[in-house]
Each structure stands twice: as C-alpha cells, then as structure tokens.
Enzyme design. Structure first.
Site, PDB file in Angstrom:
ATOM      1  N   ASP A  60       0.821  -1.222   0.000  1.00 19.79           N
ATOM      2  CA  ASP A  60       0.000   0.000   0.000  1.00 19.79           C
ATOM      3  C   ASP A  60       0.850   1.266   0.000  1.00 19.79           C
ATOM      4  O   ASP A  60       0.356   2.354  -0.294  1.00 19.79           O
ATOM      5  CB  ASP A  60      -0.981  -0.008   1.189  1.00 19.79           C
ATOM      6  CG  ASP A  60      -0.279  -0.180   2.517  1.00 19.79           C
ATOM      7  OD1 ASP A  60       0.440   0.743   2.928  1.00 19.79           O
ATOM      8  OD2 ASP A  60      -0.452  -1.240   3.156  1.00 19.79           O
ATOM      9  N   GLU A  66       7.784  -6.735  -2.769  1.00 22.37           N
ATOM     10  CA  GLU A  66       6.356  -7.037  -2.580  1.00 22.37           C
ATOM     11  C   GLU A  66       6.012  -8.183  -3.529  1.00 22.37           C
ATOM     12  O   GLU A  66       6.381  -8.170  -4.691  1.00 22.37           O
ATOM     13  CB  GLU A  66       5.532  -5.768  -2.879  1.00 22.37           C
ATOM     14  CG  GLU A  66       4.054  -5.960  -3.146  1.00 22.37           C
ATOM     15  CD  GLU A  66       3.265  -6.516  -1.948  1.00 22.37           C
ATOM     16  OE1 GLU A  66       3.320  -5.932  -0.857  1.00 22.37           O
ATOM     17  OE2 GLU A  66       2.603  -7.566  -2.122  1.00 22.37           O
ATOM     18  N   ASP A  84       6.534  -5.543   6.641  1.00 26.76           N
ATOM     19  CA  ASP A  84       5.128  -5.115   6.722  1.00 26.76           C
ATOM     20  C   ASP A  84       4.274  -6.217   6.114  1.00 26.76           C
ATOM     21  O   ASP A  84       3.738  -6.080   5.019  1.00 26.76           O
ATOM     22  CB  ASP A  84       4.948  -3.794   5.966  1.00 26.76           C
ATOM     23  CG  ASP A  84       3.538  -3.269   6.089  1.00 26.76           C
ATOM     24  OD1 ASP A  84       2.788  -3.729   6.975  1.00 26.76           O
ATOM     25  OD2 ASP A  84       3.165  -2.379   5.285  1.00 26.76           O
ATOM     26  N   ASP A 108      -0.791 -11.532   8.188  1.00 28.18           N
ATOM     27  CA  ASP A 108      -0.680 -12.493   9.292  1.00 28.18           C
ATOM     28  C   ASP A 108      -0.109 -13.809   8.759  1.00 28.18           C
ATOM     29  O   ASP A 108      -0.114 -14.049   7.553  1.00 28.18           O
ATOM     30  CB  ASP A 108      -2.058 -12.689   9.925  1.00 28.18           C
ATOM     31  CG  ASP A 108      -2.485 -11.427  10.660  1.00 28.18           C
ATOM     32  OD1 ASP A 108      -2.083 -11.260  11.814  1.00 28.18           O
ATOM     33  OD2 ASP A 108      -3.179 -10.587  10.045  1.00 28.18           O
ATOM     34  N   PRO A 148      -0.105 -16.214   1.763  1.00 30.93           N
ATOM     35  CA  PRO A 148       1.221 -15.879   1.222  1.00 30.93           C
ATOM     36  C   PRO A 148       2.175 -15.290   2.250  1.00 30.93           C
ATOM     37  O   PRO A 148       3.389 -15.327   2.071  1.00 30.93           O
ATOM     38  CB  PRO A 148       0.910 -14.864   0.102  1.00 30.93           C
ATOM     39  CG  PRO A 148      -0.530 -14.522   0.194  1.00 30.93           C
ATOM     40  CD  PRO A 148      -1.208 -15.536   1.063  1.00 30.93           C
TER      41      PRO A 148
HETATM   42  N1  AG3 Z   1      -0.281  -5.322   7.528  1.00 28.62           N
HETATM   43  C1  AG3 Z   1      -0.567  -5.907   8.809  1.00 28.62           C
HETATM   44  C2  AG3 Z   1      -2.005  -6.178   9.082  1.00 28.62           C
HETATM   45  C3  AG3 Z   1      -2.166  -7.144  10.169  1.00 28.62           C
HETATM   46  C4  AG3 Z   1      -3.565  -7.291  10.610  1.00 28.62           C
HETATM   47  N2  AG3 Z   1      -3.586  -8.305  11.535  1.00 28.62           N
HETATM   48  C5  AG3 Z   1      -4.387  -8.397  12.587  1.00 28.62           C
HETATM   49  N3  AG3 Z   1      -5.389  -7.604  12.752  1.00 28.62           N
HETATM   50  N4  AG3 Z   1      -4.088  -9.295  13.432  1.00 28.62           N
HETATM   51  C6  AG3 Z   1      -0.656  -3.969   7.415  1.00 28.62           C
HETATM   52  C7  AG3 Z   1      -0.294  -3.374   6.127  1.00 28.62           C
HETATM   53  C8  AG3 Z   1      -0.238  -1.907   6.259  1.00 28.62           C
HETATM   54  N5  AG3 Z   1       0.739  -1.331   5.422  1.00 28.62           N
END
Ligand code: AG3
Length: 288
Positions: free
Chosen positions: A85, A105, A156, A159, A163
C-alpha cells in the site's frame, strides 16, 4: 446494508459497513477488497483481514518506521518486505538520511490498486528516485539477493496465513540478519497479542537465534482489534531499544517529523510490556 466481517479469530471479530464497494478481485496471490466505510474511510482487506484504512493507517505506519529509524539514527539503506500500500515507504522517505529504499512485494496488484484507491498511503512515494521495487517473494530475496546490506529492515507482512506465512519463518529471519549491517535493526508486524499469543511465542523463539537482542514493542491500532499489536524487534545491540528520551527527542526534532501518534515518549514507553505479554515471553524462553 452490506457488511464486511473479519475472519481472523474464531468467535470474535469486527464488522464494518461496506458503504461503497470500490474493488474486489482474486489477484494472483490473494483475495483483495477495497471499500468505503463511513467511519474509517477507504478500507483494504486481504484474504478477509483488514490491512489498512485511511483513518487509522498513520498509527501503524509511524510506529513501524520511526521507532527503528530514530533508534538507528542515521539509516541510509532501508529494506521493506511487503507493504504494497506504500504507507511504510512514505514514512521511510521522510528521513533525509535515506539514500536508497529497496521494497520487495510479492503482489504487483496490491501496489497498483492501492495507488489507485488509497493514493494518500503512498503519496507519490513509488515515484521517488531513491526507491527500487522488486516484485518477488520476500524469503527468496533475503536468502539470495546479492545487494549491499541495510541499516533497517521492515517486514510489513500479513498475518501468518496464506502468502504471508513464510515471513514468519526461521529462514526469513536468517536472511534478514544476513542482509543487515552489524548495527542494523529488524522490525516486523507480529499480530494482536491477546488474540494471537502463539505468534508472539513462535516469533520470539525463531528470531532470537539470529539477534542478540530480540524483543517486542506495542502499538494500539483501532482496526487491528483485540488489544495491542506486537511489533517484533531484532538487533545485535540492546542499547538501540533503550535510548533515553532526550536522545530520541533530539533525533525527532532534527528529522523534522510531524507525527500524529509517534512521540519520543511513546517510543520509549512502547518497549515496556504489560505483564501478560511478559509472561508469554517467559514461556517462550523455556523449552516447549
Ligand atoms: N499489515 C498488517 C495487518 C495485520 C492485521 N492483523 C491483525 N489484525 N491481526 C498492514 C499493512 C499496512 N501497510
């Protein structure tokens, strides 16, 4: 009313109204949905889990970036794994010490769709000449890449399902250590502790063979429901996580940042963990 219900935890979750569906697709790697919600603005979810929203993204992105960057003090080269993002990239580029950012990514579609539907996340960051994007698997990259080493690595990731699962493996942590300078800092999203306690234990066990100082700091993000999220920290020097507030204050002012969540005091406080989290970490240090 159309509703989006998150499916991360069994028997508990959050539901958001889909006030307008903006995009939905099975990309090559995952299910991606972007919709408008009256409270959070635009919301992006992958495989049924909210990844980011316009309204609260600053909280996560500031803490994932400015804590390691200011703890390091003069990061020139930064590696981002995931982060399609662009929110992490935007915050990293605010540091004038940064000469190059490599971002790996796996899913080009996430970058393209977020540029279109969440333009304020990247805010032009993908066009910065300091940035090099690789569409590739993060684990393969950290294992094989013949590149200069990095001062800060930020994972980043999603969970550990789908992937993103490999980004919680020993192999990945080993690769990150390989690509870090001796005073480098690794950080990674590690889930909401109250809901995902096993993730904390597993990461502590897998990360500690590669970093003399393995620990966690916390952040409270409204759309990552269930309490505080843990962010994993790996570094060879324990001092990096224990800088005094005056040093952090000086670095924060020198960096000219204008944050909405991060403050030097929040930075220092975020390493002080509630007892239930400390107890999980104690459990992690005794053999299974
Ligand atoms: N990535 C991590 C989101 C994790 C959500 N997990 C959860 N609620 N347990 C975020 C991407 C933002 N750039």
């Amino acid at each position: 009313m159309n509703l989006f219900t998150e499916t991360l935890s069994d028997g508990y979750g959050q539901t958001l109204s889909i006030d307008e569906l903006l995009f939905e697709q099975h990309t090559e790697h995952q299910h991606l949905i972007i919709f408008q919600n009256r409270f959070f603005g635009r919301v992006m979810a992958l495989d049924g889990i909210v990844q980011t929203t316009e309204r609260d993204e600053f909280i996560y992105h500031e803490m994932m970036v400015h804590v390691p960057m200011l703890a390091h003090g003069k990061a020139r080269r930064v590696l981002i794994i995931g982060g399609g993002d662009g929110g992490i990239l935007r915050e990293v580029l605010k540091h004038s010490s940064v000469e190059q950012v490599v971002q790996v990514e796996i899913d080009q579609a996430v970058i393209d769709l977020c540029k279109t539907y969440l333009p304020n996340h990247s805010a032009g960051a993908f066009d910065d000449p300091r940035v090099k994007i690789h569409i590739a698997d993060g684990v393969a990259f950290v294992r094989e890449a013949q590149v200069e080493t990095f001062d800060v690595i930020i994972s980043d990731c999603t969970d550990p399902v789908g992937p993103g699962e490999v980004l919680f493996s020993s192999e990945f942590y080993q690769g990150c250590q390989r690509l870090l300078n001796s005073n480098g800092i690794f950080v990674a999203q590690n889930g909401v502790v109250f809901m995902q306690p096993d993730e904390l234990i597993t990461t502590q066990r897998r990360l500690s063979p590669y970093f003399h100082d393995t620990r966690f700091y916390t952040v409270a993000v409204p759309t990552y429901v269930g309490g505080v999220m843990a962010l994993a920290w790996g570094c060879q020097d324990p001092q990096a996580a224990e800088l005094d507030i005056n040093t952090l204050e000086r670095r924060y002012l020198a960096a000219g940042l204008n944050c909405r969540y991060y403050t030097p005091a929040v930075h220092a406080a975020s390493f002080h963990l509630p007892a239930y989290i400390q107890q999980l970490l104690t459990k992690a240090s005794v053999s299974p």
